[in-house]
Motif scaffolding. Structure first.
Motif, PDB file in Angstrom:
ATOM      1  N   ALA A 144      44.541 -50.467  87.596  1.00 33.83           N
ATOM      2  CA  ALA A 144      45.857 -51.099  87.629  1.00 33.83           C
ATOM      3  C   ALA A 144      45.771 -52.521  88.136  1.00 33.83           C
ATOM      4  CB  ALA A 144      46.794 -50.295  88.534  1.00 33.83           C
ATOM      5  N   THR A 145      46.683 -53.337  87.635  1.00 37.30           N
ATOM      6  CA  THR A 145      46.802 -54.716  88.127  1.00 37.30           C
ATOM      7  C   THR A 145      47.600 -54.698  89.427  1.00 37.30           C
ATOM      8  OG1 THR A 145      48.872 -55.108  86.938  1.00 37.30           O
ATOM      9  CG2 THR A 145      46.808 -55.529  85.740  1.00 37.30           C
ATOM     10  N   PRO A 146      47.572 -55.783  90.197  1.00 35.59           N
ATOM     11  CA  PRO A 146      48.367 -55.821  91.446  1.00 35.59           C
ATOM     12  C   PRO A 146      49.851 -55.555  91.213  1.00 35.59           C
ATOM     13  CG  PRO A 146      46.763 -57.597  91.432  1.00 35.59           C
ATOM     14  CD  PRO A 146      46.697 -56.964  90.069  1.00 35.59           C
ATOM     15  N   VAL A 147      50.399 -56.080  90.101  1.00 34.33           N
ATOM     16  CA  VAL A 147      51.827 -55.850  89.826  1.00 34.33           C
ATOM     17  C   VAL A 147      52.085 -54.372  89.553  1.00 34.33           C
ATOM     18  CG1 VAL A 147      53.736 -56.377  88.260  1.00 34.33           C
ATOM     19  CG2 VAL A 147      52.145 -58.186  88.961  1.00 34.33           C
ATOM     20  N   GLU A 148      51.226 -53.754  88.771  1.00 36.87           N
ATOM     21  CA  GLU A 148      51.401 -52.328  88.462  1.00 36.87           C
ATOM     22  C   GLU A 148      51.258 -51.482  89.722  1.00 36.87           C
ATOM     23  OE1 GLU A 148      49.666 -52.411  83.878  1.00 36.87           O
ATOM     24  OE2 GLU A 148      48.406 -51.720  85.547  1.00 36.87           O
ATOM     25  N   PHE A 149      50.247 -51.816  90.529  1.00 32.33           N
ATOM     26  CA  PHE A 149      50.050 -51.056  91.759  1.00 32.33           C
ATOM     27  C   PHE A 149      51.237 -51.248  92.713  1.00 32.33           C
ATOM     28  CE2 PHE A 149      48.490 -50.640  96.120  1.00 32.33           C
ATOM     29  CZ  PHE A 149      47.947 -49.366  96.077  1.00 32.33           C
ATOM     30  N   GLY A 150      51.761 -52.460  92.800  1.00 36.64           N
ATOM     31  CA  GLY A 150      52.875 -52.728  93.707  1.00 36.64           C
ATOM     32  C   GLY A 150      54.137 -51.993  93.305  1.00 36.64           C
ATOM     33  N   THR A 151      54.466 -52.024  92.014  1.00 37.11           N
ATOM     34  CA  THR A 151      55.669 -51.311  91.571  1.00 37.11           C
ATOM     35  C   THR A 151      55.533 -49.802  91.760  1.00 37.11           C
ATOM     36  OG1 THR A 151      54.784 -51.311  89.310  1.00 37.11           O
ATOM     37  CG2 THR A 151      56.310 -53.086  89.911  1.00 37.11           C
ATOM     38  N   THR A 182      62.595 -46.509  90.548  1.00 40.86           N
ATOM     39  CA  THR A 182      61.382 -45.920  89.956  1.00 40.86           C
ATOM     40  C   THR A 182      61.220 -46.262  88.480  1.00 40.86           C
ATOM     41  OG1 THR A 182      62.569 -43.865  89.445  1.00 40.86           O
ATOM     42  CG2 THR A 182      61.443 -43.996  91.581  1.00 40.86           C
ATOM     43  N   VAL A 183      62.293 -46.651  87.796  1.00 43.27           N
ATOM     44  CA  VAL A 183      62.189 -46.933  86.366  1.00 43.27           C
ATOM     45  C   VAL A 183      61.247 -48.110  86.069  1.00 43.27           C
ATOM     46  CG1 VAL A 183      63.491 -47.722  84.342  1.00 43.27           C
ATOM     47  CG2 VAL A 183      64.383 -45.876  85.764  1.00 43.27           C
ATOM     48  N   PRO A 184      61.323 -49.236  86.813  1.00 39.42           N
ATOM     49  CA  PRO A 184      60.343 -50.319  86.536  1.00 39.42           C
ATOM     50  C   PRO A 184      58.897 -49.871  86.673  1.00 39.42           C
ATOM     51  CG  PRO A 184      62.142 -51.131  87.890  1.00 39.42           C
ATOM     52  CD  PRO A 184      62.326 -49.660  87.798  1.00 39.42           C
ATOM     53  N   SER A 185      58.635 -49.003  87.646  1.00 40.09           N
ATOM     54  CA  SER A 185      57.276 -48.486  87.786  1.00 40.09           C
ATOM     55  C   SER A 185      56.876 -47.671  86.573  1.00 40.09           C
ATOM     56  CB  SER A 185      57.173 -47.641  89.059  1.00 40.09           C
ATOM     57  OG  SER A 185      55.933 -46.984  89.123  1.00 40.09           O
ATOM     58  N   LEU A 186      57.835 -46.897  86.035  1.00 39.77           N
ATOM     59  CA  LEU A 186      57.552 -46.096  84.844  1.00 39.77           C
ATOM     60  C   LEU A 186      57.226 -46.983  83.653  1.00 39.77           C
ATOM     61  CD1 LEU A 186      57.559 -43.308  83.425  1.00 39.77           C
ATOM     62  CD2 LEU A 186      60.010 -43.619  83.057  1.00 39.77           C
ATOM     63  N   VAL A 187      57.929 -48.121  83.522  1.00 36.22           N
ATOM     64  CA  VAL A 187      57.723 -49.006  82.375  1.00 36.22           C
ATOM     65  C   VAL A 187      56.451 -49.841  82.536  1.00 36.22           C
ATOM     66  CG1 VAL A 187      58.708 -50.940  81.082  1.00 36.22           C
ATOM     67  CG2 VAL A 187      60.189 -49.096  81.917  1.00 36.22           C
ATOM     68  N   ILE A 188      56.265 -50.401  83.727  1.00 36.62           N
ATOM     69  CA  ILE A 188      55.177 -51.362  83.932  1.00 36.62           C
ATOM     70  C   ILE A 188      53.835 -50.670  84.134  1.00 36.62           C
ATOM     71  CG2 ILE A 188      54.325 -53.167  85.473  1.00 36.62           C
ATOM     72  CD1 ILE A 188      57.227 -53.942  85.993  1.00 36.62           C
TER      73      ILE A 188
END
Length: 364
Positions: free
Chosen positions: A29-36, A58-64
């Motif tokens: 995972a990228t830092p953005v994906e891990f952070g979300t 939680t939806v942004p984490s599901l998408v990203i």
């Protein structure tokens, strides 16, 4: 008794599972994906208090980051706390779209991948909603069955106590009408014999019989009073049947009920008992047959009439139909007719139920 883990275990378990899923996929995972994903996992700590807000987080984490578990747990909590079908459908659609549409969008996707993605998206959205609704329905049903069992036990005790009270009243009436009458005749006859007896011995015997008869009459009156009062003392299940206890009856009914109006304080005991029992029976029926409905109790009087109306609205929780012979309502109607009044009961146009009692102000 089965062991049940403390509530904090159920609150912490989804957070641990979501965090474990995020940690296992962190290497790719990228830092953005891990952070979300991390934010979504931590937000689950508040899912019981703010279910819709946590789902939105939680939806942004599901998408990203394609982190599915936080959104699944959040959607389950929404289904557990909300019963609006349109709301659940909308939340499920958002989760399904977030799962099915990758980010960034892929330019070339095969038909098989699209079909598989749609199937998994529908399952990821439908499963938590179905499980949440199942859990909510199960909890409501268990609570309703417990209330029904308590109400049936309450009604059984009331029937037993009413039967005992009726038997005591019948016995007291027989003692008053038959035994007391005959003892009174004995006392009168002994008094007449005492006056007209020709010799002192007969007069003394007649005097003794008369005194014993009078004493026996006093004892009989005392026993009749005790029989009529026996079992009518205030208890937790059967408060003293007087209008002075109406406030306590409404407050301890176990449902949302309001009492409006007032009655004269000098009503006769029969009228007070009839009013009390009518309100008590109506509240019990509302609790059994209209769970969640609000109940309004109106009492009032005019120059020659007393009026009591108990009306409940449409039930807001699932109801369980139970067999009923309507003995309670029949007894209330008979009680009202004996006092020269009327009793009416039936459904309302709004889907509720209304009970109306009218009595004359004079004692019977």
């Amino acid at each position: 008794m089965k062991y049940r883990p403390p509530s904090w275990v159920f609150d912490l378990a989804p957070v641990v599972l979501a965090a474990l899923d995020t940690w296992l996929s962190a290497r790719h995972a990228t830092p953005v994906e891990f952070g979300t994903a991390a934010i979504a996992s931590l937000a689950l700590l508040l899912r019981r208090f703010f279910p819709l807000t946590v789902l939105a987080i939680t939806v942004p984490s599901l998408v990203i980051s394609q982190s599915v578990l936080p959104a699944v747990f959040a959607l389950y909590t929404v289904a557990l706390h909300h019963r609006n079908r349109w709301l659940l459908t909308g939340c499920g659609t958002v989760v399904a779209l977030g799962y099915a549409i990758p980010w960034p969008p892929m330019l070339e996707v095969s038909h098989d991948d699209v079909l598989v993605g749609v199937i998994y998206a529908v399952m990821a959205a439908a499963a938590p909603i179905f499980l949440g609704r199942l859990r909510r329905t199960s909890t409501e049903l268990a609570s309703r069955l417990d209330e029904i069992e308590q109400a049936r036990e309450h009604e059984r005790l009331l029937i037993e106590q009413t039967t005992l009270a009726r038997e005591r009243t019948q016995l007291a009436r027989e003692m008053h009408d038959v035994v007391s009458h005959q003892v009174s005749l004995i006392a009168v006859s002994a008094g007449a014999l005492q006056v007209g007896a020709p010799d002192p011995g007969t007069k003394a015997a007649a005097s003794t019989i008369r005194e014993l008869s009078v004493t026996t009459l006093d004892e009989l009156r005392h026993m009749v009073t005790l029989l009529r009062a026996s079992g009518s003392g205030p208890t937790e299940l059967t408060p003293q049947p007087t209008i002075a206890e109406l406030d306590r009856l409404v407050e301890t009914s176990g449902i949302t009920a309001e009492l409006h109006g007032e009655l004269p304080a000098d009503l006769g005991a029969p009228q007070q008992r009839a009013i009390y029992r009518t309100i008590q029976e109506a509240l019990t029926n509302a609790r059994k047959h209209a769970p969640g409905a609000k109940v309004k109790v109106h009492i009032g009087h005019s120059a020659d009439r007393l009026a009591v109306t108990v009306e409940n609205g449409r039930p807001t929780h699932p109801t369980v139909r139970l067999p009923s012979a309507q003995h309670g309502l029949v007894g209330l109607r008979e009680r009202a007719e004996l006092l020269g009044g009327t009793f009416e009961a039936g459904p309302t146009d709004s889907g509720g139920y209304r009970v109306h009692l009218r009595l004359p102000t004079g004692e019977d």
